[in-house]
Design a protein around this motif. Structure first.
Motif, mmCIF file in Angstrom:
data_model
loop_
_atom_site.group_PDB
_atom_site.id
_atom_site.type_symbol
_atom_site.label_atom_id
_atom_site.label_comp_id
_atom_site.label_asym_id
_atom_site.label_seq_id
_atom_site.Cartn_x
_atom_site.Cartn_y
_atom_site.Cartn_z
ATOM 1 N N ALA A 112 0.812 -1.132 -0.004
ATOM 2 C CA ALA A 112 -0.130 -0.103 0.063
ATOM 3 C C ALA A 112 0.797 1.359 0.018
ATOM 4 N N GLN A 147 -2.169 2.899 -7.089
ATOM 5 C CA GLN A 147 -3.075 2.464 -6.141
ATOM 6 C C GLN A 147 -4.149 1.800 -6.570
ATOM 7 N N HIS A 148 -4.820 2.653 -7.826
ATOM 8 C CA HIS A 148 -5.771 2.212 -8.594
ATOM 9 C C HIS A 148 -5.711 0.911 -9.225
ATOM 10 N N ASN A 193 -3.713 -1.460 -8.315
ATOM 11 C CA ASN A 193 -3.748 -2.715 -7.375
ATOM 12 C C ASN A 193 -5.359 -2.731 -6.833
ATOM 13 N N ALA A 194 -5.952 -1.834 -6.688
ATOM 14 C CA ALA A 194 -7.454 -1.761 -6.275
ATOM 15 C C ALA A 194 -8.183 -2.810 -7.111
ATOM 16 N N ALA A 234 -7.413 -6.229 -6.898
ATOM 17 C CA ALA A 234 -8.148 -6.905 -5.778
ATOM 18 C C ALA A 234 -9.660 -6.891 -5.843
ATOM 19 N N GLN A 276 -11.415 -4.079 -5.684
ATOM 20 C CA GLN A 276 -11.850 -3.138 -4.728
ATOM 21 C C GLN A 276 -11.720 -1.459 -5.139
ATOM 22 N N LEU A 277 -12.023 -1.342 -6.509
ATOM 23 C CA LEU A 277 -11.805 -0.091 -6.963
ATOM 24 C C LEU A 277 -12.643 0.987 -6.368
ATOM 25 N N ASP A 278 -12.515 2.099 -5.907
ATOM 26 C CA ASP A 278 -13.158 3.169 -5.401
ATOM 27 C C ASP A 278 -13.318 3.922 -6.575
ATOM 28 N N ARG A 288 -12.891 7.863 -5.559
ATOM 29 C CA ARG A 288 -11.554 8.306 -5.455
ATOM 30 C C ARG A 288 -10.883 8.281 -6.791
#
Length: 266
Positions: free
Chosen positions: A102, A220-221, A223-224, A227, A229-231, A234
């Motif tokens: 992270a 970060q996006h 990796n999200a 997983a 888990q995309l926001d 954000r």
């Protein structure tokens, strides 16, 4: 009838060498594991040092790239097995690997020898892994009765695929450098350590020259997304921030003028 005797838990081995060191030069930080006589095996205290180093890197907004490396013949041989039962090795390693994954900067693992046990997960938590033919990876968890922690299992499956994860975790196979490159563990396989250091220098130069408002959030996006888990909100905010930045104006001008862009992160 005398009571059954219980064998005492093995005492943690006394570490030789020095705790991990953090060096920061401009946009590039390096964390060096410094227990070469023990194949850079990590003690509980070393994990605390690594957490502190990561926190220091996170707090330094000038840092865009973090390199993780080890002294001697090995990258790292994981956690000190003598400390099992004394501390929760899985939890400690899992927290560290999650924090590394992270981390705000782009992370690069310099792999030049054995990558054993939890060290395989530390490497997988990095964004890029570069190595030489001497690199091999082995995770003996099942052989010693240790159930690997959730984050490490997730990274093995998501980065390398279920079949490779089973080869490593269930069959206890040692993967050599060509197999590690084939399964995606190694992004680049260099001929020797001289070439390895040149490749890492080129990569860190390239990464540190990128526009941070685009580079760091995209990590970060990505990796999200991997997983699941995309926001989305954000992501939309980060897209707008980069779109409205002076860095985008500078990048477009530099591209048109065929010169190097100088980004300020604003």
């Amino acid at each position: 009838m005398p009571p059954a005797l219980t064998a005492p838990a093995p005492a943690p081995s006394l570490p030789t060498g020095q705790p991990p060191r953090l060096d920061i030069h401009g946009a590039v930080a390096r964390i060096t594991l410094r227990r070469p006589q023990q194949a850079n095996r990590l003690s509980a205290d070393d994990l605390e040092h690594l957490h502190a180093h990561l926190a220091a890197v996170q707090a330094d907004l000038a840092v865009r790239v973090l390199v993780l490396q080890g002294e001697g013949r090995y990258f790292c041989s994981g956690f000190d097995l003598g400390s099992l039962g004394v501390v929760d090795a899985g939890a400690r390693f899992g927290e560290l690997a999650d924090a590394l994954e992270a981390a705000r900067p782009i992370t690069v693992a310099r792999l030049h020898g054995g990558v054993y046990g939890g060290a395989a997960d530390l490497a997988l938590a990095c964004d890029f892994r570069l190595g030489v033919p001497a690199v091999q990876m082995f995770v003996p968890a099942a052989r010693i009765g240790l159930h690997f922690y959730a984050g490490g299992l997730r990274r093995l499956v998501s980065r390398l695929g279920l079949a490779t994860a089973k080869q490593v975790m269930l069959a206890g196979r040692t993967l050599e450098a060509p197999a590690l490159q084939a399964c995606g563990f190694l992004d680049e396989l260099l001929a020797d350590e001289v070439q390895l250091d040149l490749a890492i220098q080129q990569l860190t130069d390239t990464l540190s020259g990128m526009a941070p408002l685009a580079l760091l959030p995209m990590k970060q996006h990505l990796n999200a997304l991997a997983a699941g888990q995309l926001d989305a909100a954000r992501l939309a905010d980060d897209i707008r921030r980069a779109r409205d930045s002076a860095d985008l104006v500078e990048g477009q001008a530099a591209w048109a003028q065929k010169r190097t862009a100088h980004f300020k992160g604003c």
